[in-house]
Design an enzyme around this catalytic site. Sequence first.
Site, short mmCIF file in Angstrom:
data_model
loop_
_atom_site.label_atom_id
_atom_site.label_comp_id
_atom_site.label_asym_id
_atom_site.label_seq_id
_atom_site.Cartn_x
_atom_site.Cartn_y
_atom_site.Cartn_z
N LYS A 10 5.08 38.81 -50.44
CA LYS A 10 4.71 38.74 -49.25
C LYS A 10 5.51 39.20 -48.01
O LYS A 10 6.41 39.67 -48.37
CB LYS A 10 4.26 37.15 -49.09
CG LYS A 10 3.52 36.36 -49.96
CD LYS A 10 3.50 34.84 -49.81
CE LYS A 10 2.37 34.10 -50.28
NZ LYS A 10 2.32 32.52 -50.16
N PHE A 58 -4.64 25.10 -42.74
CA PHE A 58 -3.67 26.21 -42.61
C PHE A 58 -4.09 27.82 -42.92
O PHE A 58 -3.44 28.62 -42.86
CB PHE A 58 -2.98 26.04 -44.32
CG PHE A 58 -3.63 26.27 -45.49
CD1 PHE A 58 -3.89 27.43 -45.93
CD2 PHE A 58 -4.30 25.04 -46.18
CE1 PHE A 58 -4.81 27.39 -47.16
CE2 PHE A 58 -4.93 24.81 -47.20
CZ PHE A 58 -5.19 26.31 -47.48
N ARG A 86 3.29 32.08 -63.05
CA ARG A 86 3.28 31.10 -62.10
C ARG A 86 4.47 30.15 -62.33
O ARG A 86 5.11 29.65 -61.35
CB ARG A 86 2.16 30.17 -62.39
CG ARG A 86 0.70 30.92 -61.74
CD ARG A 86 -0.43 29.83 -61.73
NE ARG A 86 -0.26 28.80 -60.43
CZ ARG A 86 -0.19 29.17 -59.42
NH1 ARG A 86 -0.46 30.44 -58.66
NH2 ARG A 86 -0.06 27.90 -58.22
N THR A 92 5.12 25.68 -54.78
CA THR A 92 5.09 26.19 -53.35
C THR A 92 6.11 25.31 -52.26
O THR A 92 6.44 25.51 -51.61
CB THR A 92 3.75 25.74 -53.10
OG1 THR A 92 2.85 26.60 -53.88
CG2 THR A 92 3.39 26.31 -51.71
N ARG A 103 10.90 32.06 -55.99
CA ARG A 103 10.68 31.20 -54.82
C ARG A 103 12.02 30.43 -54.47
O ARG A 103 12.19 30.15 -53.31
CB ARG A 103 9.54 30.16 -54.66
CG ARG A 103 8.03 30.88 -54.64
CD ARG A 103 6.82 30.03 -54.87
NE ARG A 103 5.71 30.70 -54.48
CZ ARG A 103 4.42 30.36 -54.67
NH1 ARG A 103 4.38 29.10 -55.09
NH2 ARG A 103 3.54 31.15 -54.45
N HIS A 116 2.93 35.64 -54.12
CA HIS A 116 1.60 35.03 -54.48
C HIS A 116 1.24 35.09 -55.82
O HIS A 116 2.01 36.33 -56.28
CB HIS A 116 0.54 35.47 -53.57
CG HIS A 116 -0.80 34.98 -54.25
ND1 HIS A 116 -1.39 33.78 -53.83
CD2 HIS A 116 -1.44 35.76 -54.96
CE1 HIS A 116 -2.68 33.91 -54.30
NE2 HIS A 116 -2.67 34.89 -55.11
#
Length: 138
Positions: A10, A58, A86, A92, A103, A116
Amino acid sequence: MIQQTLAIIKPDATKRHLIGEILSYMEKNGLAIKALKMLHLTKEQTEGFYAEHQGKDFFDPLVAFMISEPIVVAVLEGENAVENYRLLMGATKPEERKLGTIRKMFGLGYRENAVHGSDSETSAKREIAYFFTPSEIV
């Protein structure tokens, strides 16, 4: 089962020059890169990709974020690639991120979470086809 999944690096991560580090981490964790491209999404492309979320609170901030800087899209392949990627990405929500996840290492916040990944095999097929033609995947 060998699967393919879509990964997106991202804008928050591309802006901080983390592309190589993130791709390397994916490979070191058993995911082969089968296709790769860098692009600057248009508003229309982003709205199309996230069409299932249109109308949600969002949606507009997500679109604005995703067009703010270039992104990298990749097709990853490996054993149970959807689930394994994942797990490698991590949660998240920042407070739920575990050590060793992308992350946790590179995410800045809820939306600015570096990556993502497709949430199912069905989504992976649709998302891969959104960015790549079959001849672009090796």
